[in-house]
Design an enzyme around this catalytic site. Structure first.
Site, PDB file in Angstrom:
ATOM      1  N   GLU A 129       0.820  -1.214   0.000  1.00 31.45           N
ATOM      2  CA  GLU A 129       0.000   0.000   0.000  1.00 31.45           C
ATOM      3  C   GLU A 129       0.853   1.263   0.000  1.00 31.45           C
ATOM      4  O   GLU A 129       0.525   2.254  -0.661  1.00 31.45           O
ATOM      5  CB  GLU A 129      -0.934   0.001   1.220  1.00 31.45           C
ATOM      6  CG  GLU A 129      -1.821   1.207   1.320  1.00 31.45           C
ATOM      7  CD  GLU A 129      -2.782   1.324   0.142  1.00 31.45           C
ATOM      8  OE1 GLU A 129      -3.720   0.543   0.080  1.00 31.45           O
ATOM      9  OE2 GLU A 129      -2.564   2.191  -0.729  1.00 31.45           O
ATOM     10  N   VAL A 132       2.370   3.549  -3.279  1.00 35.66           N
ATOM     11  CA  VAL A 132       1.663   4.566  -4.071  1.00 35.66           C
ATOM     12  C   VAL A 132       0.863   5.470  -3.137  1.00 35.66           C
ATOM     13  O   VAL A 132       0.066   4.983  -2.330  1.00 35.66           O
ATOM     14  CB  VAL A 132       0.700   3.928  -5.092  1.00 35.66           C
ATOM     15  CG1 VAL A 132      -0.037   5.009  -5.879  1.00 35.66           C
ATOM     16  CG2 VAL A 132       1.439   2.992  -6.037  1.00 35.66           C
ATOM     17  N   ASP A 201       9.814   8.358 -10.675  1.00 34.44           N
ATOM     18  CA  ASP A 201       9.088   7.897  -9.490  1.00 34.44           C
ATOM     19  C   ASP A 201       7.591   7.750  -9.796  1.00 34.44           C
ATOM     20  O   ASP A 201       6.957   6.762  -9.432  1.00 34.44           O
ATOM     21  CB  ASP A 201       9.314   8.901  -8.349  1.00 34.44           C
ATOM     22  CG  ASP A 201       8.454   8.603  -7.132  1.00 34.44           C
ATOM     23  OD1 ASP A 201       8.742   7.622  -6.430  1.00 34.44           O
ATOM     24  OD2 ASP A 201       7.478   9.348  -6.910  1.00 34.44           O
ATOM     25  N   LYS A 205       5.078   4.230  -9.888  1.00 31.80           N
ATOM     26  CA  LYS A 205       3.772   4.111  -9.230  1.00 31.80           C
ATOM     27  C   LYS A 205       2.681   3.805 -10.254  1.00 31.80           C
ATOM     28  O   LYS A 205       1.782   2.999 -10.006  1.00 31.80           O
ATOM     29  CB  LYS A 205       3.464   5.404  -8.461  1.00 31.80           C
ATOM     30  CG  LYS A 205       4.421   5.608  -7.282  1.00 31.80           C
ATOM     31  CD  LYS A 205       4.362   7.028  -6.727  1.00 31.80           C
ATOM     32  CE  LYS A 205       5.303   7.209  -5.543  1.00 31.80           C
ATOM     33  NZ  LYS A 205       5.478   8.638  -5.170  1.00 31.80           N
TER      34      LYS A 205
END
Lengths: 436, 436
Positions: A129, A132, A201, A205
């Site tokens: 979890e 993201v 990054d 995600k």
């Protein structure tokens, strides 16, 4: 009351937050799990720095085997980040029959295909979890209560550094370089900000969100990834004139068996709820065939929110353990054999509206030449601004297009950039204003 | 592949949505559960109306026992609403060892204390994601990934009818009565709109949120419940002048062992994300000690979104069944014995800022009399507007206060209303502008 022992690898900012949360809310967690959840071992190369938390003697170790090979530890939290040795540690934990909780989006985006089958073979859970949206419980929602939906879009503001910079550029009319410098001084941006600023990054995600929402493997390297370093305060100003804000969006879309996955600066209408997500906040917006549009908003990073997500995953696994279940749900929510490999749509085939900015010498006929070239490539104009007249000198001409294909936009701009009247490379920004 | 058979009671709008979703996405659900989820029986008194869905022969029955007493059915979905016979049906399903999924907030808010222990005794799950916020997966998030947090606030826009009316009043300057009439014509408001308009529906939902977030039983009748029928377009206009919007908010707060639970029109700053939640959309905002602020936004009602939440709960239970677990989590997320009974703070003790509107004859000295009375009760003034001068006639005077206690506000207004210069009962609206 039963006790569930867990181990932590990586005692940095997030790791410290996790240890603090497990101590501060131990009673609450026990009330919710029906067992004590105890942090038995923490492995980190640095065993001397004071993290401002008191641990039982013998908890902290520099030997990762004390976590990975301890038969009493049933859940391993990996918070060191990066590919190696994180990958080896995670695989070793799995092979030792331990459940894994991680915040490592880079690892999962690139090596999930190695880690997920290993977890399936051992019948353990891998939850992530915190990978993201920091504390925002968005992955649990996809895996959990929203699971009955076929998703058509997932969009998000997923990087606090970029959003902080764009917010300040928007609010103050400041330039990218100046705001980045302040962000670095304030600790909102790293000394080497490339991973954040260039969208990497965010793409990590997005790879996870696309896999979860569409049940497909994603070739990370095929995700179009564009950062915010080329956004100028002029673009932000023109966006405002047309009723838009510029955000770095992660965009995933599915139409039939075709998937789009792309990260780039995007103009969104100012009245979209996403447009109000400012500063270091994150937001993720889904459209599902039954749920319709739904949005989650919160702190996308930081010690405490991220610890909330990590410990939330630990609670999920602990409830399974207490119920006598090893693995209740595969990492992507689908039975492993149901995960497909859908093709990513090439960027040239993407369709949408575009913001185009030209630097042209202010002479009669220049607009006719530009619009003629656009017309040749089947691009029609919705509106146009030419600001600040200055005969014979370079002025910006901004055009908003109707729906067009990206390959046509690129070809038209390439042709226009050969015109003598054009004094600078022309720029385009994609517009997203047609969300169901 | 295994098969999990479920039964549905109530084949109205939401029930039809559930049946459609289970048919349309049967393959997807099977991929996520690892079993076929089949709707074996639907009970409804009306077995003749065409709901636009084809069912296998024998599915629809007017005899509720065909659902409740069928040993093959392991999950019962209750969608008839109201207290009885819904309560008897739910208890009978539980006593027959069936898991229950319901969207019935009224039933749970008033009779949860009877239903939850019955479910505990039988070791079955009672899930109710669809009871709050339609499709928005907010209850799963409290029970699930956010479980490690001590919550301090939960606030929400939970009733689409009220939010639709307030949004149109705000956007068009229209009056309550006119907008209500249109809302009824459009089907956004019931013929008898009392439950929505007077805040009762919102209070049912708040009772559930407060129980879940703070782990406490709530006496539904002790929740202060105030609707929107007394909000005038003048109030909405003054709110705008001061930088606020008026929303019907459900507010839950916990400080130590004291809990606030109240439903009333509330002024919130226009730059709060909650202020942009317009029309029939719902939003719920939490503050947790680690997660910080987090907000969920989406469609709060309607056939499809609500079906998404109901079937999401069914998937949760189906995964348990496949994993061989009967009950993994209690209805409120806490072990039953850990649920407390915290006292609700009396409304007189609430502290906050207030909007006050007086109708006063426009004569010198009237403001001195009003501010004198406020001062007597320790209420200090932050700002004041007196619009439209008209000597000797009645004009509105609007005052925004600093932090004050509600019992002082009420006492001051009662005193001021005895003044001869006051021509109408004075009004107040609570302000919420200090959210962490």
């Amino acid at each position: 009351m039963k006790e569930i022992k867990i181990g932590l690898i990586g005692f940095g900012t997030i790791g410290t937050g996790v240890a603090k949360l497990l101590q501060a809310n131990a009673g609450l967690i026990a009330d919710k799990v029906g067992a004590m959840v105890t942090l038995k071992k923490i492995a980190d190369l640095d065993v001397t720095t004071d993290r401002g938390i008191e641990l039982p003697p013998g908890t902290l170790t520099s030997n990762v085997a004390d976590v990975l090979d301890d038969p009493e530890i049933s859940v391993v939290i990996e918070l060191i980040g990066g590919y190696e040795p994180a990958k080896s540690f995670v695989l070793r934990a799995i092979n030792n029959g331990k459940h894994v909780v991680t915040a490592n989006k880079a690892l999962l985006a690139l090596h999930g295909e190695e880690i997920y089958p290993a977890a399936a073979a051992k019948g353990v859970q891998v939850l992530f979890e915190a990978a993201v949206g920091g504390g925002i419980p968005v992955i649990s929602a996809i895996l959990g209560n929203m699971a009955a939906n076929n998703f058509t879009t997932v969009l998000g503001i997923l990087n606090g550094t970029c959003n902080y910079i764009l917010t300040r550029m928007t609010q103050e009319g400041a330039d990218f370089g100046d705001v980045l410098k302040t962000a670095q001084e304030l600790g909102y941006a790293e000394a080497d900000p490339t991973f954040d600023i260039e969208g990497v990054d965010t793409a990590h995600k997005l790879a996870l969100l696309v896999s979860l929402c569409f049940g497909t493997k994603v070739d990370f390297n095929a995700i179009h990834t564009e950062g915010i370093s080329s956004i100028s305060s002029a673009d932000i100003g023109f966006a405002r004139d047309f009723g838009y804000k510029i955000k770095l969006l992660a965009i995933g879309k599915r139409t039939g068996d075709t998937v789009e996955a792309r990260v780039h600066p995007t103009m969104i209408p100012v009245n979209y709820p996403l447009a109000d997500v400012d500063g270091v906040f994150n937001a993720i917006r889904f459209t599902g065939d039954f749920i319709g549009p739904v949005m989650f908003y919160g702190r996308g990073a930081g010690m405490d929110p991220t610890a909330s997500a990590v410990v939330g995953d630990v609670i999920e696994i602990a409830r399974n353990i207490i119920a006598g279940v090893s693995r209740r749900c595969a990492p992507l929510g689908y039975r492993d054999e149901a995960v497909t490999t859908l093709a990513l749509k090439p960027m040239g085939e993407i369709e949408g509206k575009y913001y185009l900015r030209f630097s042209a010498v202010d002479k009669p006929g220049v607009l006719a030449k530009i619009s003629g070239a656009l017309g040749k490539y089947d691009i029609s104009i919705e509106s146009m601004i030419q600001k600040g007249r200055s005969a014979g000198e370079s002025v910006p001409i901004v055009i908003m297009t109707h729906e067009a294909r990206e390959k046509d936009i690129r070809a038209a701009l390439e042709e226009i950039d050969t015109f003598e009247l054009i004094s600078e490379k022309s720029r385009f920004i994609r517009i997203e204003d047609n969300l169901e």
